[in-house]
Design a protein around this motif. Structure first.
Motif, PDB file in Angstrom:
ATOM      1  N   ASN A   1       1.480   9.763  -5.552  1.00 12.66           N
ATOM      2  CA  ASN A   1       1.805  11.226  -5.236  1.00 12.66           C
ATOM      3  C   ASN A   1       3.047  11.787  -5.839  1.00 12.66           C
ATOM      4  O   ASN A   1       3.448  12.764  -5.859  1.00 12.66           O
ATOM      5  CB  ASN A   1       2.013  11.371  -3.603  1.00 12.66           C
ATOM      6  N   LEU A   2       3.822  10.622  -6.536  1.00  7.05           N
ATOM      7  CA  LEU A   2       5.033  11.313  -7.294  1.00  7.05           C
ATOM      8  C   LEU A   2       4.734  12.006  -8.585  1.00  7.05           C
ATOM      9  O   LEU A   2       5.504  12.332  -9.150  1.00  7.05           O
ATOM     10  CB  LEU A   2       5.816   9.863  -7.486  1.00  7.05           C
ATOM     11  N   VAL A   3       3.681  11.521  -9.168  1.00  3.45           N
ATOM     12  CA  VAL A   3       3.077  12.141 -10.363  1.00  3.45           C
ATOM     13  C   VAL A   3       3.263  13.405 -10.639  1.00  3.45           C
ATOM     14  O   VAL A   3       3.904  13.909 -11.532  1.00  3.45           O
ATOM     15  CB  VAL A   3       1.809  11.813 -10.753  1.00  3.45           C
TER      16      VAL A   3
ATOM     17  N   ALA B   1       0.745  -0.999   0.002  1.00  2.00           N
ATOM     18  CA  ALA B   1      -0.069  -0.092  -0.023  1.00  2.00           C
ATOM     19  C   ALA B   1       0.981   1.258  -0.141  1.00  2.00           C
ATOM     20  O   ALA B   1       0.685   2.224  -0.606  1.00  2.00           O
ATOM     21  CB  ALA B   1      -0.938  -0.083   1.087  1.00  2.00           C
ATOM     22  N   ALA B   2       1.990   1.216   0.789  1.00  2.00           N
ATOM     23  CA  ALA B   2       2.866   2.356   0.826  1.00  2.00           C
ATOM     24  C   ALA B   2       3.499   2.399  -0.887  1.00  2.00           C
ATOM     25  O   ALA B   2       3.684   3.604  -1.115  1.00  2.00           O
ATOM     26  CB  ALA B   2       4.002   2.334   1.904  1.00  2.00           C
ATOM     27  N   GLN B   3       3.840   1.668  -1.433  1.00  2.00           N
ATOM     28  CA  GLN B   3       4.351   1.664  -2.782  1.00  2.00           C
ATOM     29  C   GLN B   3       3.438   2.141  -3.577  1.00  2.00           C
ATOM     30  O   GLN B   3       3.779   3.104  -4.473  1.00  2.00           O
ATOM     31  CB  GLN B   3       4.984   0.296  -3.399  1.00  2.00           C
TER      32      GLN B   3
ATOM     33  N   LEU C   1       0.698   2.190 -12.543  1.00  4.10           N
ATOM     34  CA  LEU C   1       0.785   1.433 -11.369  1.00  4.10           C
ATOM     35  C   LEU C   1      -0.174   0.339 -11.391  1.00  4.10           C
ATOM     36  O   LEU C   1      -1.311   0.262 -11.992  1.00  4.10           O
ATOM     37  CB  LEU C   1       0.046   2.466 -10.279  1.00  4.10           C
ATOM     38  N   ILE C   2       0.381  -0.798 -11.411  1.00  2.00           N
ATOM     39  CA  ILE C   2      -0.287  -2.300 -11.765  1.00  2.00           C
ATOM     40  C   ILE C   2      -0.388  -2.928 -10.185  1.00  2.00           C
ATOM     41  O   ILE C   2       0.483  -3.052  -9.808  1.00  2.00           O
ATOM     42  CB  ILE C   2       0.658  -3.076 -12.640  1.00  2.00           C
TER      43      ILE C   2
ATOM     44  N   ALA D   1      -0.664  11.184 -18.094  1.00  2.00           N
ATOM     45  CA  ALA D   1       0.424  10.994 -17.010  1.00  2.00           C
ATOM     46  C   ALA D   1       0.478   9.845 -16.186  1.00  2.00           C
ATOM     47  O   ALA D   1       1.452   9.203 -15.704  1.00  2.00           O
ATOM     48  CB  ALA D   1       0.551  12.480 -16.399  1.00  2.00           C
ATOM     49  N   PHE D   2      -0.694   9.549 -15.576  1.00  2.00           N
ATOM     50  CA  PHE D   2      -0.916   8.287 -14.865  1.00  2.00           C
ATOM     51  C   PHE D   2      -1.965   7.495 -15.062  1.00  2.00           C
ATOM     52  O   PHE D   2      -3.126   7.832 -15.487  1.00  2.00           O
ATOM     53  CB  PHE D   2      -1.264   8.974 -13.414  1.00  2.00           C
ATOM     54  N   THR D   3      -1.686   6.286 -14.912  1.00  2.00           N
ATOM     55  CA  THR D   3      -2.752   5.059 -15.213  1.00  2.00           C
ATOM     56  C   THR D   3      -2.567   3.911 -14.001  1.00  2.00           C
ATOM     57  O   THR D   3      -1.469   3.633 -13.998  1.00  2.00           O
ATOM     58  CB  THR D   3      -2.727   4.479 -16.633  1.00  2.00           C
TER      59      THR D   3
END
Length: 263
Positions: free
Chosen positions: A163-165, A155-157, A179-180, A221-223
């Motif tokens: 939040n790094l996006v 969960a931390a990963q 993120l998979i 940017a994020f998926t």
């Protein structure tokens, strides 16, 4: 949704290389080999990287994520622009009170602090663009028993990369993150000591193909993607793909609601 598939590997776009953190076994190795098949110069980081077969065309680089000195000193020179795959992992099924201090420290270094410190160095060195592909787990949101430490680290990963996006977008407008969250994979070495039916779990080679098809087709940017195994009779272990985050499951099944009494 059916998993994406392609008869031939899609082009890697502007990217020239791939760096796989934990690419010597299981899903990491399958992702590394699929990267090579897509024409990417593929650097594989891991403790057993030196033992990779020469004919696989991968560039081995020793990295022990549990050793802070190894994380500080390993080369972060990678072919650019680059896909960076955070795959390294190990499993632990044990009540927290029975987990030793050494097990807590080693698993935390392997699953979280080691990769984070390595990524910190690599991202600072890489001009971009960078496409970070993070393999977390459905355990980051699923209800589990005797897996609190493993689930918490996964969960931390997942939370870290979400939040790094903004930081990565600020560093380069073409930076991306995928993120998979996969479910159970047929990797016996990962589930050491557990009596599991691996025939009902997902083939890591097939999951690697799905991951690469998703990543190479990503434009935003994020998926975030869930890849879970089917449990339907006759389709056990077939990957099922869905998009978006999942709310964490409560620790216990909700109590059934009794219908109102009629008077």
């Amino acid at each position: 949704m059916s998993p994406p598939s392609s008869a031939t590997p899609p082009a890697a776009g502007p990217f020239q290389g791939a760096a796989v953190i934990g690419g010597t076994h299981g899903l990491g190795r399958a992702l590394a080999l699929a990267a090579r098949e897509r024409g990417l110069r593929t650097v594989v980081y891991g403790r057993s990287a030196a033992h990779l077969p020469d004919d696989e065309g991968l560039l081995p680089r020793f990295l022990d994520l549990c050793d802070p000195q190894s994380v500080r000193t390993v080369s972060v020179d990678v072919p650019q622009p680059c896909y960076v795959l955070w795959v390294a992992g190990a499993f632990l099924k044990k009540p927290l009170v029975e987990t030793t201090e050494c097990e807590v420290e080693q698993l935390t270094r392997l699953l979280f602090t080691g990769p984070v410190l390595f990524l910190r160095r690599l991202l600072a060195r890489t001009a971009g663009p960078v496409h970070l592909i993070t393999i977390a787990s459905s355990s980051s949101w699923k209800r589990r028993e005797r897996e609190s430490l493993y689930c918490g680290l996964k969960a931390a990963q997942a939370t870290l990369v979400r939040n790094l996006v903004p930081e990565m977008r600020a560093a380069h407008p073409e930076n991306r993150i995928t993120l998979i969250n996969p479910g159970g994979l047929a990797v016996p070495d990962f589930h050491t000591g557990l009596d599991l039916d691996f025939g009902a779990m997902m083939d890591p080679v097939r999951v690697a193909e799905i991951v690469w098809d998703i990543a190479t087709g990503q434009r935003q940017a994020f998926t975030e993607v869930q890849i879970l195994r089917s449990r339907a009779p006759g389709s056990e272990g077939t990957p099922e793909v869905s998009y978006g985050a999942r709310a964490p499951q409560p620790p216990e099944e909700p109590a059934p609601v009794s219908p109102p009494a009629h008077h």
